[in-house]
Design an enzyme around this catalytic site. Structure first.
Site, PDB file in Angstrom:
ATOM      1  N   ARG A  23       0.952  -1.420  -0.222  1.00 54.59           N
ATOM      2  CA  ARG A  23      -0.376   0.030   0.002  1.00 54.59           C
ATOM      3  C   ARG A  23       0.722   1.726   0.700  1.00 54.59           C
ATOM      4  O   ARG A  23       0.378   2.177  -0.702  1.00 54.59           O
ATOM      5  CB  ARG A  23      -0.894   0.020   1.394  1.00 54.59           C
ATOM      6  CG  ARG A  23      -1.731  -0.681   1.573  1.00 54.59           C
ATOM      7  CD  ARG A  23      -2.308  -1.318   2.640  1.00 54.59           C
ATOM      8  NE  ARG A  23      -1.441  -1.486   4.066  1.00 54.59           N
ATOM      9  CZ  ARG A  23      -1.741  -1.414   5.120  1.00 54.59           C
ATOM     10  NH1 ARG A  23      -2.371  -1.237   5.387  1.00 54.59           N
ATOM     11  NH2 ARG A  23      -0.586  -1.652   6.074  1.00 54.59           N
ATOM     12  N   GLU A  28       7.549   7.423  11.390  1.00 57.09           N
ATOM     13  CA  GLU A  28       7.294   8.739  11.980  1.00 57.09           C
ATOM     14  C   GLU A  28       8.445   9.285  11.656  1.00 57.09           C
ATOM     15  O   GLU A  28      10.113   9.358  12.280  1.00 57.09           O
ATOM     16  CB  GLU A  28       7.769   8.209  13.765  1.00 57.09           C
ATOM     17  CG  GLU A  28       6.409   7.445  13.848  1.00 57.09           C
ATOM     18  CD  GLU A  28       7.078   7.051  15.614  1.00 57.09           C
ATOM     19  OE1 GLU A  28       7.848   7.042  15.682  1.00 57.09           O
ATOM     20  OE2 GLU A  28       5.505   7.102  16.519  1.00 57.09           O
ATOM     21  N   ARG A  58      21.716  26.097  -3.435  1.00 54.51           N
ATOM     22  CA  ARG A  58      21.196  26.646  -2.343  1.00 54.51           C
ATOM     23  C   ARG A  58      22.195  27.256  -0.850  1.00 54.51           C
ATOM     24  O   ARG A  58      22.519  26.392  -0.721  1.00 54.51           O
ATOM     25  CB  ARG A  58      19.490  26.716  -2.036  1.00 54.51           C
ATOM     26  CG  ARG A  58      18.475  26.957  -3.050  1.00 54.51           C
ATOM     27  CD  ARG A  58      17.353  26.246  -2.475  1.00 54.51           C
ATOM     28  NE  ARG A  58      16.094  25.999  -3.445  1.00 54.51           N
ATOM     29  CZ  ARG A  58      14.847  27.082  -3.807  1.00 54.51           C
ATOM     30  NH1 ARG A  58      15.288  28.803  -2.923  1.00 54.51           N
ATOM     31  NH2 ARG A  58      14.134  27.274  -4.603  1.00 54.51           N
ATOM     32  N   HIS A  61      24.167  28.951   3.417  1.00 53.82           N
ATOM     33  CA  HIS A  61      23.040  30.425   3.904  1.00 53.82           C
ATOM     34  C   HIS A  61      23.227  30.337   6.002  1.00 53.82           C
ATOM     35  O   HIS A  61      22.862  28.946   6.472  1.00 53.82           O
ATOM     36  CB  HIS A  61      21.963  30.285   4.000  1.00 53.82           C
ATOM     37  CG  HIS A  61      21.788  31.187   2.459  1.00 53.82           C
ATOM     38  ND1 HIS A  61      20.547  30.231   1.940  1.00 53.82           N
ATOM     39  CD2 HIS A  61      21.676  31.888   1.680  1.00 53.82           C
ATOM     40  CE1 HIS A  61      20.089  29.801   0.589  1.00 53.82           C
ATOM     41  NE2 HIS A  61      21.128  31.319   0.656  1.00 53.82           N
ATOM     42  N   LYS A  71      18.593  23.261  12.987  1.00 58.44           N
ATOM     43  CA  LYS A  71      17.214  22.945  11.879  1.00 58.44           C
ATOM     44  C   LYS A  71      17.398  21.554  11.543  1.00 58.44           C
ATOM     45  O   LYS A  71      18.483  21.050  11.742  1.00 58.44           O
ATOM     46  CB  LYS A  71      18.412  23.277  10.215  1.00 58.44           C
ATOM     47  CG  LYS A  71      18.395  24.775  10.106  1.00 58.44           C
ATOM     48  CD  LYS A  71      18.785  25.443   8.822  1.00 58.44           C
ATOM     49  CE  LYS A  71      18.453  26.151   8.800  1.00 58.44           C
ATOM     50  NZ  LYS A  71      19.255  27.238   7.437  1.00 58.44           N
ATOM     51  N   TYR A 131      12.387  21.139   6.228  1.00 58.67           N
ATOM     52  CA  TYR A 131      12.842  21.891   7.158  1.00 58.67           C
ATOM     53  C   TYR A 131      12.160  22.468   8.459  1.00 58.67           C
ATOM     54  O   TYR A 131      11.457  22.921   8.177  1.00 58.67           O
ATOM     55  CB  TYR A 131      14.413  22.372   7.063  1.00 58.67           C
ATOM     56  CG  TYR A 131      14.723  23.535   6.163  1.00 58.67           C
ATOM     57  CD1 TYR A 131      14.556  24.897   7.541  1.00 58.67           C
ATOM     58  CD2 TYR A 131      14.346  23.614   4.669  1.00 58.67           C
ATOM     59  CE1 TYR A 131      15.028  25.814   6.579  1.00 58.67           C
ATOM     60  CE2 TYR A 131      14.188  25.029   4.688  1.00 58.67           C
ATOM     61  CZ  TYR A 131      14.698  25.944   5.425  1.00 58.67           C
ATOM     62  OH  TYR A 131      14.925  27.805   4.786  1.00 58.67           O
ATOM     63  N   LYS A 168      22.292  36.099  -5.218  1.00 56.44           N
ATOM     64  CA  LYS A 168      22.640  36.682  -3.453  1.00 56.44           C
ATOM     65  C   LYS A 168      23.909  35.544  -3.836  1.00 56.44           C
ATOM     66  O   LYS A 168      24.093  35.774  -2.638  1.00 56.44           O
ATOM     67  CB  LYS A 168      21.711  36.561  -2.471  1.00 56.44           C
ATOM     68  CG  LYS A 168      21.617  36.668  -0.744  1.00 56.44           C
ATOM     69  CD  LYS A 168      20.813  36.532  -0.599  1.00 56.44           C
ATOM     70  CE  LYS A 168      20.462  35.431   0.346  1.00 56.44           C
ATOM     71  NZ  LYS A 168      18.991  35.021   1.052  1.00 56.44           N
ATOM     72  N   ASP A 169      23.228  34.848  -3.773  1.00 54.30           N
ATOM     73  CA  ASP A 169      24.147  32.868  -3.141  1.00 54.30           C
ATOM     74  C   ASP A 169      25.893  33.108  -4.025  1.00 54.30           C
ATOM     75  O   ASP A 169      26.403  32.918  -4.095  1.00 54.30           O
ATOM     76  CB  ASP A 169      23.034  31.555  -3.678  1.00 54.30           C
ATOM     77  CG  ASP A 169      22.723  31.782  -3.047  1.00 54.30           C
ATOM     78  OD1 ASP A 169      22.508  32.483  -1.530  1.00 54.30           O
ATOM     79  OD2 ASP A 169      21.858  30.976  -2.625  1.00 54.30           O
TER      80      ASP A 169
END
Length: 182
Positions: A23, A28, A58, A61, A71, A131, A168-169
């Protein structure tokens, strides 16, 4: 869940127990008591999600000062190489990084404590990345480090001409010129 501390103290890979059958599957993805038993108390206050295509990078940062964020990151579709760089000047692992492949297949998560820069590159056609953070985003505290800083020497696993970065990056300073944590 299996909690495995990485080569940099405080960075953890978390692998859920996945129950699969014809299925689909059940797992969790977060269980506070197990998280606190292994990592400690972290009060997550915001969930974020991004969708990106192949080659999107990305990062790296972070949020400066009192706005810093821990995080807990994972991929729900696709595959990314996720990277955490220790930018705590007093740390014995300052400037070192951990790189972990996160995917919808392996369902691994990465916990990154405060005091780290974070980034990822998409290795699949598309990725949905989600996140939890323990502090709300503060635009005035936004900062970053160059993804290609030779002192950090991250192997992103794809060539530079395949990478897609925001304006920006592309302008972040190298670690030696960045504002870091003491």
């Amino acid at each position: 869940m299996i909690f495995t501390e990485q080569k940099i103290k405080g960075v953890w890979v978390i692998e859920p127990k996945v129950f699969a059958d014809s299925r689909g599957y059940f797992m969790e993805s977060f269980k506070q008591n197990e998280f606190e038993e292994h990592i400690g108390k972290v009060d997550f206050v915001q969930d974020n999600e991004s969708k990106s295509s192949y080659g999107v990078l990305r990062g790296l940062h972070y949020q400066k000062g009192d706005c810093s964020q821990a995080k807990l990151v994972r991929v729900i579709k696709g595959e990314v190489l996720d990277v955490a760089v220790d930018i705590r000047k007093s740390s014995p692992t300052f400037g070192q990084h951990v790189a972990v492949l996160l995917s919808e297949e392996n369902k691994k998560q990465l916990f990154i404590p405060r005091g780290f820069a974070h980034g990822f590159v998409v290795k699949s056609q598309e990725a949905i990345f989600t996140y939890k953070v323990d502090n709300v985003y503060a635009p005035q505290a936004d900062a970053g480090i160059a993804f290609n800083d030779p002192a950090i020497n991250i192997d992103w696993g794809i060539s530079a001409n395949e990478m897609l970065l925001s304006e920006k990056d592309q302008k972040h300073p190298c670690l030696k010129d960045a504002e870091v944590f003491e």
